[in-house]
Design a protein around this motif. Structure first.
Motif: not given
Length: 714
Positions: A289-304, A30-41
């Protein structure tokens, strides 16, 4: 080899029919989770370099690692695939170990060149811990202060604790999940996914309860304790099990994701996490972080998730492992060589850019090529040889270095044990007026590479009538061979602990029982003036002293300041002295030694003795604050400053023996050379803890209460 049989074409594990596996979209990339890893580092690097605080980014790393690991394994197991634990281990560590080995080896080489010799042994120990994935336990046992303001004095490999914890999880997780899957298939009670959820839930609850308890009772240990951290991994695993079943409406997903992002970024700014991780406070970054991962399951152009999945962040997520590996050594080595306590905006930016460049280079030159080489990837025995060979090579060279340094350190073993070593009289040179030829700093004792092990101690835990459940491991004991002639108790913090080096030779010569009641960072005073665990310790220690036949209590009466002459009486000290002496317990108060803002031996190795030798008038009050207790019957104040700072100058070494092991604690070796002076002054002050010491003898140069030439105070 531990494996699970396939239900589709493979050999079934049992005769129980297989439950059809649940199919869900893959979560491994999941690209958003890879991006989350980047934000974490980025959070970890930013907070380390500029803010000196804990961000929660490491906790997110643990959660994301378990998210990917659990999701991938459970999908395979639920589909009935045959999973070889050994091959899984090999694939994981094939990716991790070579890159880590390069960084650890380079850090050790750079540390030997750039760091003072006093830090070499600790660095080599950390190298072994890093390559054996035990660094978190090394630091837990060392009780490192992860929140120390001066990162330049930290280990360049201290950050490897979290990777060690991840490595342990990578070993444990497949065993746990394969075993649960086998149980599910054998019993038929639950699906593989259901039983895995129950198992991880039990792990999460148990570990979280332990984390909350241990954080409240011994946080410095808990921070690195794998048992107190595994709940963070279990939470990531549970998230992987349910994420495909959660359908978050787009209208909810957008605010949920951005709320999670705001919580993650602000955690270290809004929370004072010092002393609170990995307990309740760690829920903040993990739930964000869990909220970000769960939110990523829904499509949307304005989502994080759209932002996190952008190419720059996904690319940075791809080198996040290498960036985490290199940023801390670069920062610590820069601070150590520049003499700074913390990076500023400009040099901090240089550290970050250099770390990014090194991470990119490491990823391109080591991590990716090693992972992609067919002759390694397709031959398990070659891959295993690379993994084990890399770890063994770095660890073996580090162990050889430790052995060599320890050989040098043995030169001072006799001295620290209380024996007299010709040419190294230490404090006896001043006390007995001895003439001694000075030696070069590298020839002084103990060896500078052994200074950090120069802590005084007693041989074992308290036992029999001298043990106390309320004090537990804070109570240690030295018992003489025959019937004790006296029972002496040393009580307080690390500044009381250091005086065991002077007390122990006297005790061994005269047959005393010695008990130490010690709690780091908790000076001895009235419990009402303390809070938390320190209050509990002082309450238990005071009761302990009143309830036993103690002939003498040895304490530290004052607290020096590292930058001013603001020496003061230990808070609550007067109250506890009056309480004990009123109950017939005699107390000796030793004046605190001068403290510094720098490691004394390292200062000498870099600048020479002269620049590291302030006058005592710059370090301590004009007279001992313990003078305020003059007239309290049963109390004796003793001041040995004239031996620590002869002729009014706080020199780094006395009689060719290093005085300090760091910036404020006396070495065990120097403390041992103080024993004859302490013995004489106890006798002269009438504080000798034998049944009939005879009449007090008052000499003219006792250093009692008022310093050299002072009058005896009781």
């Amino acid at each position: 080899m531990l494996t699970l049989g396939s239900c589709d074409g493979g050999v079934p594990a049992t005769s129980v029919p297989c439950t059809a596996p649940v199919r869900e979209p893959p979560t491994a990339r999941r690209g958003d989770v890879e991006g989350l890893r980047a934000v974490a580092v980025l959070l970890v690097v930013t907070y380390h370099v500029w803010l000196g605080r804990v961000s929660g980014g490491v906790d997110v790393f643990l959660l994301v690692s378990a998210f990917f690991l659990t999701g991938g394994l459970v999908r395979r197991l639920d589909a009935g695939e045959r999973v070889s634990v050994a091959r899984h281990w090999l694939r994981v560590f094939h990716r991790l170990v070579p890159t880590a080995g390069v960084v650890v080896a380079a850090t050790v080489l750079a540390g030997v060149v750039l760091l003072p010799a006093v830090r070499w042994r600790g660095l080599l120990v950390d190298a072994v811990g890093s390559m054996t994935y035990t660094e978190n336990w090394v630091l837990a046992l060392r009780a490192v202060d992860y929140y120390a303001a001066d990162k330049g004095s930290a280990s360049p490999l201290q950050h490897m604790w979290s990777l060690s914890l991840q490595g342990q999880a990578f070993l444990l997780w497949p065993v746990l999940l394969v075993a649960l899957a086998a149980l599910a298939r054998r019993t038929g009670w639950l699906t593989v996914r259901g039983l895995a959820g129950l198992g991880l839930g039990a792990v999460a609850l148990t570990s979280f309860a332990w984390a909350v308890h241990s954080t409240a009772t011994r946080q410095a240990f808990a921070y690195f304790d794998g048992a107190a951290r595994v709940w963070e991994l279990a939470l990531g695993g549970l998230l992987a099990l349910v994420v495909h079943r959660v359908q978050v409406p787009a209208a909810v997903a957008v605010p949920l994701g951005w709320l999670g992002a705001a919580g993650l970024v602000s955690c270290g700014l809004l929370l004072d996490v010092t002393g609170t991780f990995p307990g309740w406070a760690a829920l903040w970054p993990l739930l964000s972080a869990s909220a970000i991962i769960l939110a990523g399951t829904a499509p949307g152009r304005w989502g994080v998730g759209r932002v996190l999945a952008t190419s720059p962040l996904v690319t940075l997520g791809g080198i996040s492992y290498a960036l985490y590996l290199v940023h801390w050594p670069v920062l610590v080595l820069w601070l150590a060589t520049s003499g700074r306590e913390r990076a500023g905006m400009l040099d901090g930016a240089v550290v970050v850019v250099a770390s990014l460049a090194l991470a990119w280079l490491l990823s391109r030159a080591v991590e990716r090529p090693v992972r992609a080489l067919p002759w390694l990837r397709d031959a398990p025995w070659r891959s295993a040889g690379l993994v084990l060979g890399t770890a063994a090579a770095v660890a073996t060279v580090s162990v050889a270095g430790i052995v060599r340094l320890d050989g040098q350190a043995r030169r001072g073993a006799e001295l620290s044990a209380g024996a007299e070593v010709p040419g190294y009289p230490g404090a006896r040179a001043v006390h007995e007026g001895l003439q001694v030829a000075a030696v070069a700093p590298e020839d002084r004792l103990p060896a500078v590479t052994a200074l950090r092990r120069e802590w005084a101690s007693l041989p074992g835990p308290c036992r029999g009538d001298w043990s106390d459940a309320r004090l537990g491991s804070a109570c240690t004991q030295l018992e003489p061979a025959g019937t004790p002639t006296a029972s002496v108790v040393v009580v307080g913090d690390s500044h009381a602990e250091q005086w065991l080096a002077a007390v122990r030779p006297i005790a061994e010569e005269h047959g005393w029982r010695v008990v130490a009641l010690l709690e780091g960072g908790c000076s001895f005073g009235a419990a009402s003036t303390r809070t938390g665990g320190c209050a509990d310790f002082n309450l238990a220690a005071t009761a302990y002293l009143r309830q036993r036949p103690v002939d003498l209590v040895v304490t530290v009466s004052t607290a020096a300041h590292p930058t001013t002459t603001g020496e003061r009486l230990v808070p609550g000290y007067a109250e506890v002295v009056r309480e004990l002496t009123m109950h017939g317990v005699p107390v000796v108060g030793l004046r605190d030694n001068p403290r510094f803002t720098y490691a004394v031996a390292a200062c000498v190795l870099e600048n020479g003795d002269r620049d590291c030798s302030p006058r005592v008038a710059q370090k301590l009050a004009p007279s001992s604050p313990a003078d305020a207790l003059v007239g309290v019957d049963g109390f004796t104040s003793i001041d040995l400053t004239d031996l620590i700072c002869p002729e009014g100058v706080c020199v780094p070494s006395v009689g060719n023996v290093w005085v300090y092991l760091d910036d404020n604690h006396l070495t065990r070796s120097f403390g041992a050379t103080l024993s004859s002076a302490l013995s004489d002054r106890l006798m002269a002050a009438g504080a000798w803890p034998e049944p009939d010491p005879g009449p007090p003898v008052v000499a003219g140069h006792l250093g009692v209460a008022g310093g050299p030439g002072g009058q005896v105070r009781r």
